[in-house]
Design an enzyme around this catalytic site. Structure first.
Site, PDB file in Angstrom:
ATOM      1  N   ALA A  62       0.853  -1.195   0.000  1.00  0.00           N
ATOM      2  CA  ALA A  62       0.000   0.000   0.000  1.00  0.00           C
ATOM      3  C   ALA A  62       0.885   1.240   0.000  1.00  0.00           C
ATOM      4  O   ALA A  62       2.053   1.189   0.402  1.00  0.00           O
ATOM      5  CB  ALA A  62      -0.889  -0.007   1.241  1.00  0.00           C
ATOM      6  N   GLY A 103       0.853  -4.976   1.307  1.00  0.00           N
ATOM      7  CA  GLY A 103      -0.375  -5.203   0.546  1.00  0.00           C
ATOM      8  C   GLY A 103      -0.116  -5.930  -0.759  1.00  0.00           C
ATOM      9  O   GLY A 103      -0.999  -6.598  -1.296  1.00  0.00           O
ATOM     10  N   GLU A 106      -0.108  -9.443   0.209  1.00  0.00           N
ATOM     11  CA  GLU A 106      -1.478  -9.806   0.576  1.00  0.00           C
ATOM     12  C   GLU A 106      -2.361 -10.000  -0.648  1.00  0.00           C
ATOM     13  O   GLU A 106      -3.219 -10.870  -0.678  1.00  0.00           O
ATOM     14  CB  GLU A 106      -2.068  -8.740   1.504  1.00  0.00           C
ATOM     15  N   GLU A 126       4.934  -4.567   7.629  1.00  0.00           N
ATOM     16  CA  GLU A 126       4.128  -3.507   8.232  1.00  0.00           C
ATOM     17  C   GLU A 126       4.524  -3.187   9.666  1.00  0.00           C
ATOM     18  O   GLU A 126       4.407  -2.044  10.103  1.00  0.00           O
ATOM     19  CB  GLU A 126       2.642  -3.893   8.180  1.00  0.00           C
TER      20      GLU A 126
HETATM   21  N1  T1G Z   1       4.521   3.597  -0.179  1.00  0.00           N
HETATM   22  C1  T1G Z   1       4.879   4.795  -0.678  1.00  0.00           C
HETATM   23  N2  T1G Z   1       6.097   5.054  -1.222  1.00  0.00           N
HETATM   24  C2  T1G Z   1       6.986   4.048  -1.251  1.00  0.00           C
HETATM   25  C3  T1G Z   1       6.683   2.767  -0.743  1.00  0.00           C
HETATM   26  C4  T1G Z   1       5.378   2.564  -0.191  1.00  0.00           C
HETATM   27  N3  T1G Z   1       4.987   1.379   0.271  1.00  0.00           N
HETATM   28  N4  T1G Z   1       7.776   1.984  -0.899  1.00  0.00           N
HETATM   29  C5  T1G Z   1       8.714   2.758  -1.499  1.00  0.00           C
HETATM   30  N5  T1G Z   1       8.245   3.980  -1.703  1.00  0.00           N
HETATM   31  C6  T1G Z   1       8.946   5.085  -2.352  1.00  0.00           C
HETATM   32  C7  T1G Z   1      10.087   5.592  -1.494  1.00  0.00           C
HETATM   33  O1  T1G Z   1       9.614   6.548  -0.565  1.00  0.00           O
HETATM   34  C8  T1G Z   1      10.989   6.204  -2.553  1.00  0.00           C
HETATM   35  O2  T1G Z   1      10.407   7.456  -2.912  1.00  0.00           O
HETATM   36  C9  T1G Z   1      10.814   5.269  -3.738  1.00  0.00           C
HETATM   37  O3  T1G Z   1       9.563   4.592  -3.527  1.00  0.00           O
HETATM   38  C10 T1G Z   1      11.916   4.225  -3.837  1.00  0.00           C
HETATM   39  O4  T1G Z   1      11.964   3.588  -2.569  1.00  0.00           O
HETATM   40  C11 T1G Z   1      -2.367  -2.683   3.570  1.00  0.00           C
HETATM   41  C12 T1G Z   1      -0.747  -1.396   5.318  1.00  0.00           C
HETATM   42  C13 T1G Z   1       9.927  -1.561  -2.033  1.00  0.00           C
HETATM   43  C14 T1G Z   1      12.013  -2.636  -1.105  1.00  0.00           C
HETATM   44  O5  T1G Z   1       6.764  -1.337   4.032  1.00  0.00           O
HETATM   45  O6  T1G Z   1      10.769  -1.570   1.528  1.00  0.00           O
HETATM   46  O7  T1G Z   1       1.138  -2.412   2.529  1.00  0.00           O
HETATM   47  O8  T1G Z   1      12.408   8.891  -2.397  1.00  0.00           O
HETATM   48  O9  T1G Z   1      14.388   4.110  -2.154  1.00  0.00           O
HETATM   49  O10 T1G Z   1      15.650   0.752  -2.262  1.00  0.00           O
HETATM   50  O11 T1G Z   1      -1.322  -4.364   4.771  1.00  0.00           O
HETATM   51  O12 T1G Z   1      10.949   0.922  -0.891  1.00  0.00           O
HETATM   52  O13 T1G Z   1      12.005   8.096  -4.726  1.00  0.00           O
HETATM   53  O14 T1G Z   1      10.472   9.794  -3.672  1.00  0.00           O
HETATM   54  O15 T1G Z   1      13.156   2.356  -0.773  1.00  0.00           O
HETATM   55  O16 T1G Z   1      14.486   0.005  -4.431  1.00  0.00           O
HETATM   56  C15 T1G Z   1       4.197  -2.020   3.324  1.00  0.00           C
HETATM   57  C16 T1G Z   1       8.339  -0.227   1.899  1.00  0.00           C
HETATM   58  C17 T1G Z   1       3.394  -0.778   3.141  1.00  0.00           C
HETATM   59  C18 T1G Z   1       7.649  -1.591   1.837  1.00  0.00           C
HETATM   60  C19 T1G Z   1      12.164  -0.734  -2.706  1.00  0.00           C
HETATM   61  N6  T1G Z   1       5.343  -1.996   2.438  1.00  0.00           N
HETATM   62  N7  T1G Z   1       9.257  -0.033   0.803  1.00  0.00           N
HETATM   63  O17 T1G Z   1      13.426  -0.368  -2.185  1.00  0.00           O
HETATM   64  O18 T1G Z   1      13.666   1.949  -3.219  1.00  0.00           O
HETATM   65  S1  T1G Z   1       2.018  -0.706   4.242  1.00  0.00           S
HETATM   66  C20 T1G Z   1       6.550  -1.619   2.881  1.00  0.00           C
HETATM   67  C21 T1G Z   1      10.444  -0.716   0.743  1.00  0.00           C
HETATM   68  C22 T1G Z   1       0.984  -1.948   3.621  1.00  0.00           C
HETATM   69  C23 T1G Z   1      -1.053  -3.316   3.854  1.00  0.00           C
HETATM   70  C24 T1G Z   1      -0.066  -2.453   4.539  1.00  0.00           C
HETATM   71  C25 T1G Z   1      11.348  -0.341  -0.398  1.00  0.00           C
HETATM   72  C26 T1G Z   1      11.340  -1.340  -1.553  1.00  0.00           C
HETATM   73  P1  T1G Z   1      11.396   8.619  -3.468  1.00  0.00           P
HETATM   74  P2  T1G Z   1      13.367   3.010  -2.071  1.00  0.00           P
HETATM   75  P3  T1G Z   1      14.416   0.544  -3.056  1.00  0.00           P
END
Ligand code: T1G
Length: 701
Positions: A62, A103, A106, A126
């Site tokens: 998400a 998500g 999921e 999460e």
């Molecule tokens: N939401 C919004 N922006 C995100 C994002 C996310 N989930 N993941 C990455 N970005 C943006 C980040 O801010 C950056 O932006 C760019 O993408 C590159 O990220 C309903 C509630 C996927 C392994 O916790 O672990 O799903 O700086 O530098 O090194 O149950 O990003 O370019 O403007 O990290 O290649 C759960 C979080 C969400 C994964 C990629 N998901 N992201 O790594 O790139 S909550 C996470 C990561 C959810 C559901 C629940 C990593 C990555 P900018 P990056 P990367």
């Protein structure tokens, strides 16, 4: 936004998640995806829908940005997409290449089958955002893995690689090459629906082992921190899994949703999301001209002591060959022993295979002469913290390394501009301040001098990422960001002890009650009281606090952990000699010095006052660093303290914490303590704003 590019000839439609950079399932994108699923469901020619990801990633989950907004009843989320799949009549197959997180995972769990490439990595991280998987993960994963394994995976927030995922039954198949994964997924066309929930729901709760509840749930609650000290999300996640064990699927989903809403509105989650985005801001330096970083193919470290060897190991673990230079043969041998000992320890702990350790150890060479440095791309100096010594080293490096070589100092407090003045290449000089132990601690302060070029700074930032560090850019001033704040924090702890507050009580409030990794006196004992004394002397001799307690302790040989006595005593039979033990002698010395200095002794100091007087100096000095431009953003300061000093991440860092408390309240407390609040804090308090918002305005000013 359109993700469907479906060929329907074989009754299969491929929907490709395509929302760069990580195919985040934002509210808006989920609405678009829902329309595509509904269209596919309405198409009688289709039997199967394959869901794939564009750009080498399935989905990063998400969109975390969305959690700052209040969804309306019309808002569509990934939950709606998953519900459409759940009630659908087609067979759904997830074709996973790269990350499928949160998500995204999921969504894949709601499909009937999951096919991955060897690069597929699946996880529910999460918990790291102070959340729980809120799109069915807490209900489906236990039905796939069993309650205990599912809990462990979700509580750790770790990712599972393709081979493990196949072994655990998360993936039905692993294929080579991203192009094939969609073809492999298509091969499941027409296979019967096999939704985890349906399959398990027929089994009822017994399918998950009702007997599991007392052990799995009760045990899990014991394993996580208290709700008020970093464990809020963990306990709610365990509650959600308990619902998976005890309730029918639909009711479990409803309970998960309620628990998720509680978390997404919580302070710890807001703090952890601030940390998440703060880390991704670090490499964005306002006003820095865009340049390509220099390639770093080979490195050198000058000095083979604790820091030098730790830095060398960090380079080796990032796959960069490195030369360690020590000028005396016995020091070279000692450095070699230290490095090999460290790798052997990693093998003994099962963190490295023998082969991995051997490869890394062999990428580190040891030399006595600077002449061997002719082809290195970066040198990190880690010699004694003395300006004359450092300037001599930099003069030699300037003469013996290639013109493009970047010269970095690991100094923790000395002036980078003065060090650079010993060379003809000040544009190539910067600070790379590692934190001990350098191969473990993630924080790296990247200190820019007046002459440091954009190329050099860009290279330093890129190198920090390559070394898997959290690289924070700092201006060039005494103590940079972290240590500049540390001295004011320690000084207040000492002043509380001068007033008669037991040292062990101060450390308890800061460590056990607030959540810092260590209390202030334990930290000082770890760093070494001689180091504090040396730095105080180098800054004109003023003691830390109001009495010369540290000078006296150093005189008595009480240097800290390294002498088994400092502010505290240490005993090898207690906590491997690292567990602080209150020292009556030190308490008596504090009292003697304080009474002689006329410091009033108090019996009315509360825990709240202890906490405020130790944490608010961080806020005050942090504000000064922001106002003077040494620190670029409050989030940078927060990350320095979370990754460098163990500030509890569920409080977001000192600057975020000040906003949690309210800047007006912080300033009022400072005035009660007789302190002078920084003008920036006074300005923010007056305007009723927050530090976080002020910096955004500053950035756009
Ligand atoms: N939401 C919004 N922006 C995100 C994002 C996310 N989930 N993941 C990455 N970005 C943006 C980040 O801010 C950056 O932006 C760019 O993408 C590159 O990220 C309903 C509630 C996927 C392994 O916790 O672990 O799903 O700086 O530098 O090194 O149950 O990003 O370019 O403007 O990290 O290649 C759960 C979080 C969400 C994964 C990629 N998901 N992201 O790594 O790139 S909550 C996470 C990561 C959810 C559901 C629940 C990593 C990555 P900018 P990056 P990367």
């Amino acid at each position: 936004m359109n993700g469907s590019n479906g060929a329907h000839a074989d009754g299969v439609q491929v929907i490709t998640l395509d929302n760069p950079p990580v195919n985040a399932l934002s509210f808006a994108y989920s609405a678009s995806l829902l329309r595509e699923i509904e269209a596919a469901e309405a198409n009688p020619a289709l039997t199967t829908v394959v869901i794939a990801g564009a750009g080498g990633i399935f989905s990063g989950g998400a969109d975390v940005n969305d959690f700052a907004t209040e969804p309306t009843p019309e808002t569509k989320t990934v939950r709606d997409v998953i519900a459409a799949i759940e009630r659908g009549t087609k067979t759904y197959v997830a074709a996973i290449d790269g990350n499928a997180l949160g998500g995204g995972f999921e969504l894949a769990l709601a499909c009937d089958y999951r096919v991955g490439t060897a690069k597929a990595k699946l996880g529910l991280p999460e918990i790291k955002l102070g959340l729980l998987p809120g799109a069915g993960g807490t209900q489906r994963l236990p039905r796939l893995l069993g309650a205990n394994d599912a809990l462990q995976l979700m509580l750790k927030g770790e990712t599972v690689k393709a081979a493990d995922a196949k072994a655990k039954g998360i993936l039905d198949e692993v294929v080579e090459g991203s192009a094939n994964v969609v073809d492999a997924a298509k091969a499941y066309a027409g296979k019967p629906r096999n939704r985890i929930a349906e399959r398990q729901a027929q089994l009822g709760v017994q399918g998950l082992g009702l007997f599991a509840t007392p052990f799995v749930v009760a045990q899990a609650h014991k394993m996580v921190p208290p709700e008020t000290n970093g464990g809020f999300a963990a306990h709610k996640l365990i509650d959600a899994v308990q619902a998976a064990i005890e309730l029918p699927f639909e009711r479990g989903l409803a309970r998960e949703a309620r628990l998720f809403e509680e978390l997404v509105r919580s302070a710890p989650s807001a703090a952890l999301r601030h940390v998440f985005f703060g880390e991704r801001e670090l490499s964005k330096i306002p006003g820095l001209p865009k340049t390509e970083p220099l390639a770093i193919a080979k490195a050198a470290v000058i000095g083979g002591g604790t820091m030098g060897t730790g830095i060398a190991i960090t380079f080796a673990e990032a796959g960069i060959p490195v030369i360690v230079v020590e000028t005396k043969s016995e020091a070279v041998e000692k450095a070699r022993e230290t490095v090999f000992g460290m790798f052997k320890y990693q093998v003994d702990k099962g963190r490295l295979t023998q082969e991995e350790a051997w490869t890394r150890a062999n990428s580190i060479t040891f030399e006595e002469a600077y002449e061997e440095l002719g082809d290195v791309d970066v040198v990190v100096e880690a010699v004694f913290e003395s300006m004359p010594v450092k300037k001599e080293v930099f003069g030699k490096l300037d003469a013996l390394t290639k013109p493009s070589c970047i010269l970095a100092s690991n100094t923790s407090t000395l002036d980078i501009d003065e060090i650079a003045s010993a060379t003809r290449r000040p544009d190539k000089v910067l600070g790379l301040h590692f934190f001990a132990p350098a191969n473990i601690m993630k924080l790296l302060e990247i200190v820019r001098g007046k002459a440091t070029s954009a190329e050099t700074l860009t290279t330093g930032i890129a190198l920090g990422k390559k070394l898997r560090k959290v690289g924070v850019v700092s201006g060039n001033a005494f103590g940079f960001i972290g240590n500049r704040m540390l001295f004011d924090y320690e000084a207040q702890a000492v002043e509380l002890a001068e007033e008669g507050v037991p040292l062990e009580r101060i450390d308890k409030v800061i460590k056990r009650d607030f959540g810092m990794a260590m209390g202030p006196f334990a930290v000082a004992d770890l760093s070494g009281l001689d180091v504090y004394h040396f730095i105080s002397q180098s800054q004109g001799g003023a003691p830390l606090g109001r009495v010369p307690i540290i000078a006296k302790l150093v005189e008595q040989g009480r240097l800290g952990q390294k002498t088994m006595k400092g502010f505290f005593d240490y005993d090898k039979s207690v906590g491997k000699g690292r567990e602080p033990i209150a020292s009556p002698d030190v308490a008596a010395l504090f009292r003697e010095l304080a009474v002689a200095a006329g410091v009033p002794q108090r019996a009315d100091v509360t825990d709240d006052e202890i906490l405020a007087r130790c944490i608010y100096p961080l806020v005050n000095t942090g504000a000064e660093l922001l106002r003077t431009g040494i620190a670029l953003r409050p989030g940078d300061i927060d990350l320095v303290w979370i990754y460098g000093y163990g500030f509890p991440p569920h409080h977001g860092g000192p600057m975020w914490y000040a906003d949690e408390i309210g800047v007006r309240n912080v300033v009022a407390a400072m005035e009660r303590f007789g302190w002078t609040p920084d003008p920036l804090l006074v300005e923010i308090a007056r305007s009723g704003g927050t530090i976080a918002n002020y910096s955004k305005e500053l950035a756009h000013a």
